[in-house]
Scaffold this motif. Sequence first.
Motif, PDB file in Angstrom:
ATOM      1  N   ALA A 100      -9.251  48.025 -23.625  1.00  0.00           N
ATOM      2  CA  ALA A 100     -10.183  47.297 -24.507  1.00  0.00           C
ATOM      3  C   ALA A 100      -9.508  46.932 -25.823  1.00  0.00           C
ATOM      4  O   ALA A 100      -9.731  45.838 -26.364  1.00  0.00           O
ATOM      5  N   MET A 101      -8.682  47.821 -26.359  1.00  0.00           N
ATOM      6  CA  MET A 101      -7.960  47.537 -27.602  1.00  0.00           C
ATOM      7  C   MET A 101      -7.029  46.347 -27.435  1.00  0.00           C
ATOM      8  O   MET A 101      -6.970  45.446 -28.284  1.00  0.00           O
ATOM      9  N   VAL A 102      -6.282  46.352 -26.338  1.00  0.00           N
ATOM     10  CA  VAL A 102      -5.340  45.256 -26.078  1.00  0.00           C
ATOM     11  C   VAL A 102      -6.098  43.946 -25.914  1.00  0.00           C
ATOM     12  O   VAL A 102      -5.673  42.901 -26.426  1.00  0.00           O
ATOM     13  N   GLU A 103      -7.239  43.989 -25.246  1.00  0.00           N
ATOM     14  CA  GLU A 103      -8.036  42.778 -25.048  1.00  0.00           C
ATOM     15  C   GLU A 103      -8.573  42.258 -26.380  1.00  0.00           C
ATOM     16  O   GLU A 103      -8.597  41.036 -26.619  1.00  0.00           O
TER      17      GLU A 103
ATOM     18  N   GLU B 166      -4.522  50.354 -34.365  1.00  0.00           N
ATOM     19  CA  GLU B 166      -5.459  51.233 -33.644  1.00  0.00           C
ATOM     20  C   GLU B 166      -4.842  51.682 -32.319  1.00  0.00           C
ATOM     21  O   GLU B 166      -4.977  52.851 -31.933  1.00  0.00           O
ATOM     22  N   PHE B 167      -4.165  50.770 -31.641  1.00  0.00           N
ATOM     23  CA  PHE B 167      -3.512  51.084 -30.373  1.00  0.00           C
ATOM     24  C   PHE B 167      -2.445  52.158 -30.580  1.00  0.00           C
ATOM     25  O   PHE B 167      -2.385  53.146 -29.839  1.00  0.00           O
ATOM     26  N   HIS B 168      -1.597  51.978 -31.592  1.00  0.00           N
ATOM     27  CA  HIS B 168      -0.543  52.961 -31.875  1.00  0.00           C
ATOM     28  C   HIS B 168      -1.141  54.313 -32.282  1.00  0.00           C
ATOM     29  O   HIS B 168      -0.639  55.366 -31.860  1.00  0.00           O
ATOM     30  N   ASP B 169      -2.187  54.272 -33.096  1.00  0.00           N
ATOM     31  CA  ASP B 169      -2.823  55.519 -33.533  1.00  0.00           C
ATOM     32  C   ASP B 169      -3.403  56.287 -32.345  1.00  0.00           C
ATOM     33  O   ASP B 169      -3.321  57.519 -32.284  1.00  0.00           O
TER      34      ASP B 169
ATOM     35  N   TRP C  32       2.684  36.736 -37.798  1.00  0.00           N
ATOM     36  CA  TRP C  32       3.365  37.903 -37.246  1.00  0.00           C
ATOM     37  C   TRP C  32       3.783  37.559 -35.822  1.00  0.00           C
ATOM     38  O   TRP C  32       3.154  36.746 -35.157  1.00  0.00           O
ATOM     39  N   ASN C  33       4.830  38.172 -35.357  1.00  0.00           N
ATOM     40  CA  ASN C  33       5.378  37.867 -34.040  1.00  0.00           C
ATOM     41  C   ASN C  33       4.354  38.203 -32.949  1.00  0.00           C
ATOM     42  O   ASN C  33       4.063  39.372 -32.698  1.00  0.00           O
ATOM     43  N   SER C  34       3.798  37.165 -32.300  1.00  0.00           N
ATOM     44  CA  SER C  34       2.786  37.402 -31.269  1.00  0.00           C
ATOM     45  C   SER C  34       3.346  38.196 -30.098  1.00  0.00           C
ATOM     46  O   SER C  34       2.614  38.864 -29.373  1.00  0.00           O
ATOM     47  N   GLN C  35       4.660  38.126 -29.920  1.00  0.00           N
ATOM     48  CA  GLN C  35       5.299  38.899 -28.843  1.00  0.00           C
ATOM     49  C   GLN C  35       5.041  40.392 -29.021  1.00  0.00           C
ATOM     50  O   GLN C  35       4.965  41.135 -28.040  1.00  0.00           O
ATOM     51  N   ALA C  36       4.892  40.825 -30.278  1.00  0.00           N
ATOM     52  CA  ALA C  36       4.646  42.243 -30.549  1.00  0.00           C
ATOM     53  C   ALA C  36       3.371  42.705 -29.856  1.00  0.00           C
ATOM     54  O   ALA C  36       3.317  43.814 -29.315  1.00  0.00           O
ATOM     55  N   TYR C  37       2.342  41.864 -29.827  1.00  0.00           N
ATOM     56  CA  TYR C  37       1.092  42.251 -29.199  1.00  0.00           C
ATOM     57  C   TYR C  37       1.185  42.166 -27.677  1.00  0.00           C
ATOM     58  O   TYR C  37       0.555  42.954 -26.969  1.00  0.00           O
TER      59      TYR C  37
END
Length: 226
Positions: free
Chosen positions: A114-117, A137-140, A175-180
């Motif tokens: 859900a976070m990634v979405e 939030e994903f990293h945390d 920001w680099n969209s590739q990061a997401y």
Amino acid sequence: MSSSMLRTRRLSKDNTYLELKQKIIDNELKPGQNVHEESLAALLGVSRTPLREAIQRLENEDFLVRQPNGRLKVAPVTLEELEEIFLVRGMLEGHIAKNAAKNATPQDIQHMTAMVEKTNQSLHLGSDKDALPFGFEFHDYLSEISGLHTFERILSQLRDHTLRYCRYVSLHGEWNSQAYEEHSLILQRIVDRDEEGAEKVMQDHIYNSLSTALKRLKAVDETRKD
């Protein structure tokens, strides 16, 4: 003094500290900017006592710098600090992703999906600024489920400095969209229980972000020199 008054004073100190720190993270107070107690008190609408305690805490955390003449300035952003922060994150978060691949429950995977979405939806709507908190939030969450409490504690100390740099870089371009997109790869390795793969993809993700941020920061420095 009553317990309610003590609690109010503590909240006032904490709120002042948090508000001032957030203005530094969001670059409302710019890197290297000279600041004065009078103007900060007016900006935050607080008295000098909670402000001075907030300033002391932020000096200890290297968000504010006391100059030789005694005056204060917002800590600068530097290539050296940026690189150190991300190199430390790469080492720590690689291990965290590895442990998360081992520990994640089906509920954890559902939550991270859900976070990634949410991140991807924000990017598709053209809101890079809104996507950034979802990424953190994903990293945390990975840190939380890894079970590596010392790693998690050290990363929490770096988190706000990392966010400050990410926001600063984002001010000078997307920001680099590739990061997401890499978050999806990390999640897939966790779903597959591929511990070594999760570690490697996470480290690649952190170092790719570092490379992007260094290029952007160097470009900003060059523009200023011109």
